[in-house]
Design a protein around this motif. Structure first.
Motif, short mmCIF file in Angstrom:
data_model
loop_
_atom_site.label_atom_id
_atom_site.label_comp_id
_atom_site.label_asym_id
_atom_site.label_seq_id
_atom_site.Cartn_x
_atom_site.Cartn_y
_atom_site.Cartn_z
N GLY A 97 8.99 16.99 -14.03
CA GLY A 97 8.29 15.87 -13.40
C GLY A 97 6.82 15.83 -13.70
N PHE A 98 6.22 17.00 -13.99
CA PHE A 98 4.77 17.01 -14.16
C PHE A 98 4.31 16.28 -15.42
CE2 PHE A 98 6.37 21.15 -15.67
CZ PHE A 98 5.98 21.09 -16.99
N CYS A 99 5.25 16.06 -16.36
CA CYS A 99 4.88 15.33 -17.59
C CYS A 99 4.38 13.93 -17.29
CB CYS A 99 6.08 15.21 -18.52
SG CYS A 99 6.63 16.76 -19.17
N TYR A 100 4.70 13.43 -16.11
CA TYR A 100 4.38 12.04 -15.78
C TYR A 100 3.25 11.95 -14.76
CZ TYR A 100 8.76 11.84 -18.17
OH TYR A 100 9.73 12.02 -19.11
N LYS A 101 2.67 13.12 -14.44
CA LYS A 101 1.63 13.13 -13.42
C LYS A 101 0.28 12.73 -13.99
CE LYS A 101 3.37 16.25 -9.94
NZ LYS A 101 3.38 17.64 -9.49
N ALA A 102 -0.46 11.96 -13.22
CA ALA A 102 -1.78 11.50 -13.64
C ALA A 102 -2.76 12.65 -13.60
CB ALA A 102 -2.24 10.38 -12.71
N PRO A 103 -3.78 12.60 -14.46
CA PRO A 103 -4.74 13.72 -14.52
C PRO A 103 -5.42 13.99 -13.17
CG PRO A 103 -5.51 11.82 -15.80
CD PRO A 103 -4.09 11.58 -15.46
N GLU A 104 -5.68 12.94 -12.39
CA GLU A 104 -6.39 13.18 -11.13
C GLU A 104 -5.54 13.96 -10.14
OE1 GLU A 104 -5.62 10.18 -12.31
OE2 GLU A 104 -5.04 8.76 -10.75
N ILE A 105 -4.21 13.87 -10.27
CA ILE A 105 -3.33 14.65 -9.41
C ILE A 105 -3.30 16.10 -9.89
CG2 ILE A 105 -0.88 15.00 -8.81
CD1 ILE A 105 -2.12 12.79 -7.28
N LEU A 106 -3.33 16.27 -11.20
CA LEU A 106 -3.26 17.62 -11.76
C LEU A 106 -4.48 18.45 -11.42
CD1 LEU A 106 -1.77 16.60 -15.19
CD2 LEU A 106 -0.63 18.06 -13.52
N VAL A 107 -5.64 17.82 -11.30
CA VAL A 107 -6.82 18.61 -10.92
C VAL A 107 -6.85 18.82 -9.41
CG1 VAL A 107 -8.13 17.79 -12.90
CG2 VAL A 107 -8.42 16.66 -10.70
N GLU A 108 -5.78 18.39 -8.74
CA GLU A 108 -5.60 18.64 -7.32
C GLU A 108 -6.78 18.10 -6.53
OE1 GLU A 108 -4.85 19.96 -3.61
OE2 GLU A 108 -6.32 21.26 -4.57
N HIS A 109 -6.93 16.85 -6.57
CA HIS A 109 -8.07 16.30 -5.86
C HIS A 109 -7.63 15.41 -4.70
CE1 HIS A 109 -12.26 15.76 -5.37
NE2 HIS A 109 -12.13 14.45 -5.31
N LYS A 110 -6.40 15.49 -4.33
CA LYS A 110 -5.87 14.69 -3.23
C LYS A 110 -6.21 13.21 -3.39
CE LYS A 110 -5.01 18.27 -0.11
NZ LYS A 110 -5.45 19.14 0.93
N GLN A 111 -6.33 12.80 -4.64
CA GLN A 111 -6.57 11.38 -4.88
C GLN A 111 -5.22 10.71 -4.89
OE1 GLN A 111 -9.02 9.77 -7.67
NE2 GLN A 111 -10.57 11.36 -7.66
N PHE A 112 -4.88 10.09 -3.81
CA PHE A 112 -3.56 9.50 -3.74
C PHE A 112 -3.67 8.00 -3.81
CE2 PHE A 112 -0.30 12.33 -3.82
CZ PHE A 112 0.87 11.81 -3.29
N ASP A 114 0.81 -1.22 0.00
CA ASP A 114 0.00 0.00 0.00
C ASP A 114 0.84 1.27 0.00
OD1 ASP A 114 -2.52 -1.05 -0.16
OD2 ASP A 114 -2.61 -1.45 1.99
N ILE A 115 1.98 1.20 -0.64
CA ILE A 115 2.80 2.40 -0.77
C ILE A 115 2.57 3.00 -2.15
CG2 ILE A 115 5.15 3.30 -0.89
CD1 ILE A 115 6.01 1.32 1.08
N VAL A 116 2.33 4.30 -2.16
CA VAL A 116 2.21 5.00 -3.42
C VAL A 116 3.52 5.74 -3.64
CG1 VAL A 116 0.94 6.77 -4.68
CG2 VAL A 116 -0.26 5.30 -3.08
N HIS A 117 4.12 5.56 -4.78
CA HIS A 117 5.39 6.23 -5.04
C HIS A 117 5.17 7.72 -5.27
CE1 HIS A 117 8.96 7.59 -7.08
NE2 HIS A 117 9.57 6.44 -6.86
N GLY A 118 4.30 8.04 -6.22
CA GLY A 118 3.92 9.43 -6.44
C GLY A 118 4.89 10.24 -7.27
N GLY A 119 6.01 9.69 -7.64
CA GLY A 119 6.95 10.49 -8.43
C GLY A 119 7.76 9.67 -9.40
N ILE A 120 7.12 8.68 -10.01
CA ILE A 120 7.87 7.85 -10.97
C ILE A 120 8.13 8.67 -12.23
CG2 ILE A 120 7.78 5.78 -12.41
CD1 ILE A 120 6.07 4.50 -10.27
N LYS A 121 9.37 8.77 -12.60
CA LYS A 121 9.74 9.45 -13.84
C LYS A 121 11.09 8.90 -14.28
CE LYS A 121 11.36 13.29 -11.00
NZ LYS A 121 11.39 14.73 -10.81
N PRO A 122 11.46 9.13 -15.54
CA PRO A 122 12.72 8.54 -16.02
C PRO A 122 13.93 8.92 -15.16
CG PRO A 122 11.45 9.36 -17.86
CD PRO A 122 10.73 9.79 -16.62
N ALA A 123 13.92 10.12 -14.58
CA ALA A 123 15.07 10.53 -13.78
C ALA A 123 15.20 9.72 -12.48
CB ALA A 123 14.97 12.01 -13.45
#
Lengths: 316, 160
Positions: free
Chosen positions: A193-208, A149-158
């Motif tokens: 980093g934002f290129c890899y962010k899911a749409p639900e995070i971008l609309v700032e809905h605290k959907q983690f 149940d760990i969410v990484h939250g920042g997966i990107k090529p870097a």
């Protein structure tokens, strides 16, 4: 260690003693164990372990000193220490930094991340089998920590490292992107980093939910094939429009309830989904199908990392 | 099986186990007081039994390391407060403020920043392994395996 103790007796403070505690500690200080070699970015350093002469990555995490060590951090580090996976960068050590109230996390170090790997070995990345193998390793790592149940939250090529000799892939940066204590450490010169962010995070809905990581994996998948980011907007503000322009603006059918979550949906022009086969040329049909499922807009309908590993794409 | 292996690993790491016969009686007494205090605070705030077990586990593991100094009577209190605070943070959903935690005739009152220093020392001494195998882990495992998960069983389990 200096400790100030108020001695209270029958409820009244008698004296405030400043005591010097000499703790004969086996706890060696940071500098005794590691030598700093170079600064990578704010709070992140490259170092050398003086005992094993292994190169390591040191990450400093600070926290306010009013309520002790934050519980979230204790739980997370305990968990990270217990995690052992071939595709996850190992947390080797945790060192206290006494002067500042902070701790330093010591990770194993790898030189080549996916961004530079694509740049240095473009021909290797053109081989479909390489892409498949790397994607499989990313998904293995992701499904492993989702099982905790760990969410990484920042997966990107870097954050995705590859050993060019063996093509072993390892993901890093668990604590880093999510802890509140270092919210402004994003280096503007660093990869966006934002290129890899899911749409639900971008609309700032605290959907983690774990689904946000799956989206990022989808972005990386496409990038491995085309060797450039799929959703490359100029700023985080434009990112959502960019996503809509490719995957299509959500409607009540494709994402039930989205118009309620996001009040500004009407600002965006209506886009139809583009053909991924044209945007990601050269990918076999099974791969296109998997990509569709990874980049499914509604997080509830998105494939999980575990399900993705069983996808037809990997069956040969 | 994995619980057992984990437990064995754990024992190996604790190089000198805390044995009461060989320990200085003053440490034994101090430890007894600390444990009693932890249990009182546990009752005061209605913490889960696991919180108390964890706190005492941290305390014992810390005392069995060489950090403990007998000539500082306040030190074991600071250790006890830090262990309980750590355990509460790991296990409880609602954690009282550090100052509020020091209830039930606490002899000393420590500032938050000192507790933090001790928390860090405890954690580094315990090598940041804050999730040890406890008797409750076995109980939990057995209850799950036997499928005894109706309300009554959990009620009993909570009282352990």
């Amino acid at each position: 260690m200096n400790i100030k103790v108020g001695v209270y007796s029958s409820g009244r403070s008698i004296s405030d003693l400043r005591l010097r505690v000499s703790i004969h500690s086996s706890e060696s200080s940071l500098m005794e164990k590691y030598k700093l070699i170079a600064k990578i970015k704010k709070g992140v350093f490259q170092g050398l372990c003086l005992l094993s002469s292994q190169t390591v990555t040191l990450k400093q995490l600070g926290f306010p000193d009013n309520e002790g060590v934050p519980g979230s951090l204790i739980k997370e580090i305990t968990l990270l220490q217990a995690m052992r996976h071939a595709n996850i960068i190992k947390l080797i050590d945790v060192v206290n930094h006494q002067e500042q109230s902070s701790i330093v996390l010591v990770y194993e170090s790898m030189e080549t991340n996916l961004t530079s790997f694509i740049r240095i070995y473009p021909k290797v990345m053109k081989i479909p089998r390489t892409i498949k193998e790397l994607l499989r390793q990313i998904l293995l790592a992701v499904s492993y920590y989702h099982s905790f149940d760990i969410v990484h939250g920042g997966i990107k090529p870097a954050n995705t490292f590859i050993d060019p000799a063996t093509n072993t892939l390892k993901i890093t940066d668990f604590v880093w992107p999510r802890t509140l204590f270092n919210s402004n450490t994003e280096d503007p010169n660093e990869e966006l980093g934002f290129c890899y962010k899911a749409p639900e995070i971008l609309v700032e809905h605290k959907q983690f939910s774990t689904a946000i990581d799956v989206w990022s994996v989808g972005c990386i998948f496409a990038e491995m094939v085309t060797q450039k980011p799929l959703f490359s907007a100029t700023s985080e503000f434009h990112q959502l429009a960019k996503i809509f322009s490719i995957v299509g603006t959500p409607s009540e059918e494709t994402w039930p309830g989205f118009s309620r979550i996001y009040r500004y949906l009407h600002i965006y022009s209506h886009c139809k989904p583009k053909d991924l086969r044209k945007l990601v040329p050269g990918l076999e049909p099974a791969g296109i199908d998997l990509l569709h499922k990874l980049l499914y807009m509604d997080p509830k309908g998105r494939i999980t990392a575990r399900q993705a590993l069983e996808h037809v794409y990997f069956q040969n | 099986v994995s619980l057992l292996t984990k437990e064995q690993e754990q024992e190996k790491q604790t190089t000198c186990t805390f044995s009461f016969d060989q320990t200085d009686p003053s440490v034994f007494l101090a430890r007894k007081e600390a444990v009693e205090w932890i249990l009182k605070v546990k009752a005061h705030y209605g913490f889960t039994p696991l919180t108390a077990i964890l706190a005492i586990n941290y305390l014992d593991r810390f005392l069995s390391s060489l950090h403990y100094q007998k000539d500082k009577p306040w030190m074991i209190h600071l250790v006890a407060v830090s262990c309980l605070s750590l355990a509460a943070k790991v296990e409880e959903t609602q954690v009282p403020l550090l100052l509020d935690l020091q209830v039930e005739d606490a002899k000393f009152l420590f500032e938050a920043k000192n507790i933090q220093k001790m928390e860090l020392l405890v954690m580094s001494t315990l090598k940041w392994r804050m999730n040890p195998v406890t008797p409750i882990s076995f109980l939990d495992h057995i209850v799950r395996r036997l499928g005894l998960n109706n309300h009554l069983h959990w009620d009993f389990f909570k009282k352990c």
